[in-house]
Structures are given as structure tokens and as C-alpha cells.
Motif scaffolding. Structure first.
Motif, PDB file in Angstrom:
ATOM      1  N   TRP A  68      58.429  64.516  28.035  1.00 24.23           N
ATOM      2  CA  TRP A  68      58.545  65.984  28.518  1.00 24.23           C
ATOM      3  C   TRP A  68      58.470  66.235  30.189  1.00 24.23           C
ATOM      4  O   TRP A  68      59.171  66.820  30.836  1.00 24.23           O
ATOM      5  CB  TRP A  68      57.767  67.069  27.898  1.00 24.23           C
ATOM      6  CG  TRP A  68      56.137  66.941  27.850  1.00 24.23           C
ATOM      7  CD1 TRP A  68      55.249  66.063  27.471  1.00 24.23           C
ATOM      8  CD2 TRP A  68      55.732  67.608  28.973  1.00 24.23           C
ATOM      9  NE1 TRP A  68      53.978  66.301  28.159  1.00 24.23           N
ATOM     10  CE2 TRP A  68      54.314  67.347  28.941  1.00 24.23           C
ATOM     11  CE3 TRP A  68      56.024  68.685  29.934  1.00 24.23           C
ATOM     12  CZ2 TRP A  68      53.389  67.892  29.888  1.00 24.23           C
ATOM     13  CZ3 TRP A  68      55.087  69.197  30.708  1.00 24.23           C
ATOM     14  CH2 TRP A  68      53.909  68.911  30.679  1.00 24.23           C
ATOM     15  N   VAL A  69      57.328  65.261  30.708  1.00 22.56           N
ATOM     16  CA  VAL A  69      57.212  65.288  32.108  1.00 22.56           C
ATOM     17  C   VAL A  69      58.471  65.072  33.007  1.00 22.56           C
ATOM     18  O   VAL A  69      58.716  65.659  33.858  1.00 22.56           O
ATOM     19  CB  VAL A  69      55.766  64.257  32.378  1.00 22.56           C
ATOM     20  CG1 VAL A  69      55.873  64.728  34.063  1.00 22.56           C
ATOM     21  CG2 VAL A  69      54.699  64.956  31.660  1.00 22.56           C
ATOM     22  N   ARG A  70      59.079  63.888  32.239  1.00 24.27           N
ATOM     23  CA  ARG A  70      59.988  63.325  33.152  1.00 24.27           C
ATOM     24  C   ARG A  70      61.440  64.323  32.980  1.00 24.27           C
ATOM     25  O   ARG A  70      62.305  64.454  33.789  1.00 24.27           O
ATOM     26  CB  ARG A  70      60.496  61.998  32.636  1.00 24.27           C
ATOM     27  CG  ARG A  70      59.674  60.850  33.463  1.00 24.27           C
ATOM     28  CD  ARG A  70      59.920  59.644  32.944  1.00 24.27           C
ATOM     29  NE  ARG A  70      59.297  58.955  31.551  1.00 24.27           N
ATOM     30  CZ  ARG A  70      57.930  58.851  31.507  1.00 24.27           C
ATOM     31  NH1 ARG A  70      57.129  59.237  32.561  1.00 24.27           N
ATOM     32  NH2 ARG A  70      57.457  58.511  30.205  1.00 24.27           N
ATOM     33  N   GLU A  71      61.478  65.093  31.764  1.00 25.76           N
ATOM     34  CA  GLU A  71      62.547  65.959  31.524  1.00 25.76           C
ATOM     35  C   GLU A  71      62.281  67.266  32.506  1.00 25.76           C
ATOM     36  O   GLU A  71      63.171  67.777  33.047  1.00 25.76           O
ATOM     37  CB  GLU A  71      62.366  66.463  30.273  1.00 25.76           C
ATOM     38  CG  GLU A  71      63.089  65.347  29.104  1.00 25.76           C
ATOM     39  CD  GLU A  71      62.921  65.849  27.560  1.00 25.76           C
ATOM     40  OE1 GLU A  71      62.538  66.914  27.497  1.00 25.76           O
ATOM     41  OE2 GLU A  71      63.020  64.894  26.989  1.00 25.76           O
ATOM     42  N   GLU A  72      61.207  67.635  32.496  1.00 27.90           N
ATOM     43  CA  GLU A  72      60.682  68.715  33.298  1.00 27.90           C
ATOM     44  C   GLU A  72      60.703  68.408  35.076  1.00 27.90           C
ATOM     45  O   GLU A  72      61.222  69.257  35.601  1.00 27.90           O
ATOM     46  CB  GLU A  72      59.321  69.447  33.071  1.00 27.90           C
ATOM     47  CG  GLU A  72      58.998  70.699  33.356  1.00 27.90           C
ATOM     48  CD  GLU A  72      59.606  71.818  32.767  1.00 27.90           C
ATOM     49  OE1 GLU A  72      60.145  72.850  33.650  1.00 27.90           O
ATOM     50  OE2 GLU A  72      60.117  71.743  31.743  1.00 27.90           O
ATOM     51  N   PHE A  73      60.118  67.590  35.225  1.00 30.72           N
ATOM     52  CA  PHE A  73      60.173  66.955  36.555  1.00 30.72           C
ATOM     53  C   PHE A  73      60.794  65.567  36.878  1.00 30.72           C
ATOM     54  O   PHE A  73      60.241  64.583  36.781  1.00 30.72           O
ATOM     55  CB  PHE A  73      58.666  66.814  36.942  1.00 30.72           C
ATOM     56  CG  PHE A  73      57.738  67.998  36.981  1.00 30.72           C
ATOM     57  CD1 PHE A  73      58.062  69.162  37.733  1.00 30.72           C
ATOM     58  CD2 PHE A  73      57.147  68.356  35.798  1.00 30.72           C
ATOM     59  CE1 PHE A  73      57.295  70.533  37.417  1.00 30.72           C
ATOM     60  CE2 PHE A  73      56.487  69.444  35.403  1.00 30.72           C
ATOM     61  CZ  PHE A  73      56.491  70.646  36.211  1.00 30.72           C
ATOM     62  N   PRO A  74      62.142  65.376  36.877  1.00 29.02           N
ATOM     63  CA  PRO A  74      62.785  64.403  37.090  1.00 29.02           C
ATOM     64  C   PRO A  74      62.233  63.465  38.178  1.00 29.02           C
ATOM     65  O   PRO A  74      62.333  62.058  37.841  1.00 29.02           O
ATOM     66  CB  PRO A  74      64.156  64.581  37.246  1.00 29.02           C
ATOM     67  CG  PRO A  74      64.430  66.063  36.972  1.00 29.02           C
ATOM     68  CD  PRO A  74      63.099  66.689  37.113  1.00 29.02           C
ATOM     69  N   GLY A  75      61.800  63.732  39.060  1.00 30.60           N
ATOM     70  CA  GLY A  75      61.219  62.842  40.053  1.00 30.60           C
ATOM     71  C   GLY A  75      59.847  62.435  39.906  1.00 30.60           C
ATOM     72  O   GLY A  75      59.048  61.712  40.788  1.00 30.60           O
ATOM     73  N   TYR A  76      59.310  62.647  38.669  1.00 27.88           N
ATOM     74  CA  TYR A  76      57.706  62.450  38.681  1.00 27.88           C
ATOM     75  C   TYR A  76      57.378  61.015  38.391  1.00 27.88           C
ATOM     76  O   TYR A  76      58.178  60.311  37.660  1.00 27.88           O
ATOM     77  CB  TYR A  76      57.440  63.213  37.132  1.00 27.88           C
ATOM     78  CG  TYR A  76      55.858  62.760  36.893  1.00 27.88           C
ATOM     79  CD1 TYR A  76      54.755  63.535  37.647  1.00 27.88           C
ATOM     80  CD2 TYR A  76      55.659  61.959  35.805  1.00 27.88           C
ATOM     81  CE1 TYR A  76      53.441  63.574  37.259  1.00 27.88           C
ATOM     82  CE2 TYR A  76      53.897  61.629  35.716  1.00 27.88           C
ATOM     83  CZ  TYR A  76      53.219  62.289  36.528  1.00 27.88           C
ATOM     84  OH  TYR A  76      51.793  62.347  36.159  1.00 27.88           O
ATOM     85  N   ASP A  77      56.307  60.423  39.222  1.00 27.07           N
ATOM     86  CA  ASP A  77      55.914  59.322  39.172  1.00 27.07           C
ATOM     87  C   ASP A  77      54.525  59.297  38.584  1.00 27.07           C
ATOM     88  O   ASP A  77      53.556  59.671  39.564  1.00 27.07           O
ATOM     89  CB  ASP A  77      56.150  58.588  40.484  1.00 27.07           C
ATOM     90  CG  ASP A  77      55.846  57.148  40.675  1.00 27.07           C
ATOM     91  OD1 ASP A  77      55.051  56.626  39.868  1.00 27.07           O
ATOM     92  OD2 ASP A  77      56.036  56.450  41.846  1.00 27.07           O
ATOM     93  N   ALA A  78      54.247  58.509  37.375  1.00 26.57           N
ATOM     94  CA  ALA A  78      53.045  58.538  37.080  1.00 26.57           C
ATOM     95  C   ALA A  78      52.018  57.918  38.118  1.00 26.57           C
ATOM     96  O   ALA A  78      50.756  58.102  37.792  1.00 26.57           O
ATOM     97  CB  ALA A  78      52.700  58.023  35.724  1.00 26.57           C
ATOM     98  N   GLY A  79      52.364  56.938  38.761  1.00 26.05           N
ATOM     99  CA  GLY A  79      51.647  56.315  39.901  1.00 26.05           C
ATOM    100  C   GLY A  79      51.158  57.102  40.947  1.00 26.05           C
ATOM    101  O   GLY A  79      50.205  56.916  41.867  1.00 26.05           O
ATOM    102  N   MET A  80      51.975  58.155  41.252  1.00 24.68           N
ATOM    103  CA  MET A  80      51.987  59.114  42.455  1.00 24.68           C
ATOM    104  C   MET A  80      52.067  60.634  41.863  1.00 24.68           C
ATOM    105  O   MET A  80      52.923  61.275  42.253  1.00 24.68           O
ATOM    106  CB  MET A  80      53.090  58.896  43.738  1.00 24.68           C
ATOM    107  CG  MET A  80      52.525  57.519  44.077  1.00 24.68           C
ATOM    108  SD  MET A  80      53.885  57.265  45.566  1.00 24.68           S
ATOM    109  CE  MET A  80      53.227  58.599  46.608  1.00 24.68           C
TER     110      MET A  80
END
Length: 121
Positions: A68-80
Motif C-alpha cells: 500500500w505504501v508503494r501504491e500511495e507513494f509511488p516514489g517511496y524507497d524503504a532505504g530512504m
């Protein structure tokens, strides 16, 4: 007005010269990472450990995993996670007043570190 880049030395000299002028006041905006020494989580920790779990509980409580994080925030990078600080904050706190209250809550009971006290003087 565009921002100019100058060296730290030039900045210090300009600040010293300008501070000698009567009725001059300054405001400095320091990034979230500067507050860690005062006990306030850094931007990445706020996003990853505080705000995303709260947002998930509100917006997608039945979602399993982090898809859901990647759906909500397509540019999300768990490393940053700090790279999504602004978008996550705006999605979790709809109104500027809510964002202000959150910052006040984070700062409540915290005391500035040596660097803040020095800068303030």
C-alpha cells in the motif's frame, strides 16, 4: 528570489557584518535531522516508524505488507524514507494546523542541543 550558494566562511562573515546593523533579526530553518540531538526523531524515522504506521491504520488498515505504501507513494524507497517526508506529512495531516500541532507535539518537552543554543545567541 532565487537562493544563492556561498561558502560557510562567507556566510559567517556576512552574518557578523549584518548583525552589527541596528534592528536586524534573523530566522533560521533547520532540517529535521538537526533535531536528533534534542530527542526528536529524524525525518526518515518519523516517516518509517511513526507517520506511515498511523496513515496505514487510517487509510488502509486491512492491507497486509508494505504494498500500500508503494501504491500511495509511488516514489517511496524503504532505504530512504525521508525522501517522502513532505508527501507523507501532507497525506496524514490534511490541514496546516494539524501539521503544526504534530511538530509542536514532537518538540514538546524537548530541549535544544548545544548547536541550537549557540546559533540562537
Amino acid at each position: 528570489m532565487s537562493l544563492r550558494r556561498i561558502s560557510a566562511d562567507e556566510f559567517a562573515r556576512r552574518l557578523k557584518a549584518t548583525s552589527r546593523e541596528p534592528d536586524k533579526r534573523f530566522a533560521f530553518f533547520l532540517g529535521a535531522g538537526c533535531s536528533v540531538s534534542s530527542g526528536i526523531p529524524a525525518a526518515g524515522a518519523l516517516v518509517r516508524d511513526h507517520w506511515l504506521p498511523r496513515l496505514k491504520a487510517l487509510a488502509a488498515p486491512h492491507h497486509v505488507g508494505d504494498g500500500w505504501v508503494r501504491e500511495e507513494f509511488p516514489g517511496y524507497d524503504a532505504g530512504m524514507p525521508a525522501s517522502c517526508y513532505g508527501p507523507v506529512m501532507e497525506r496524514l495531516f490534511f490541514l496546516p494546523e494539524e501539521r503544526q500541532r504534530e511538530i509542536e507535539r514532537l518538540c514538546d518537552g524537548k530541549f535544544p542541543g548545544f548547536g541550537y543554543a549557540t546559533l540562537a545567541n
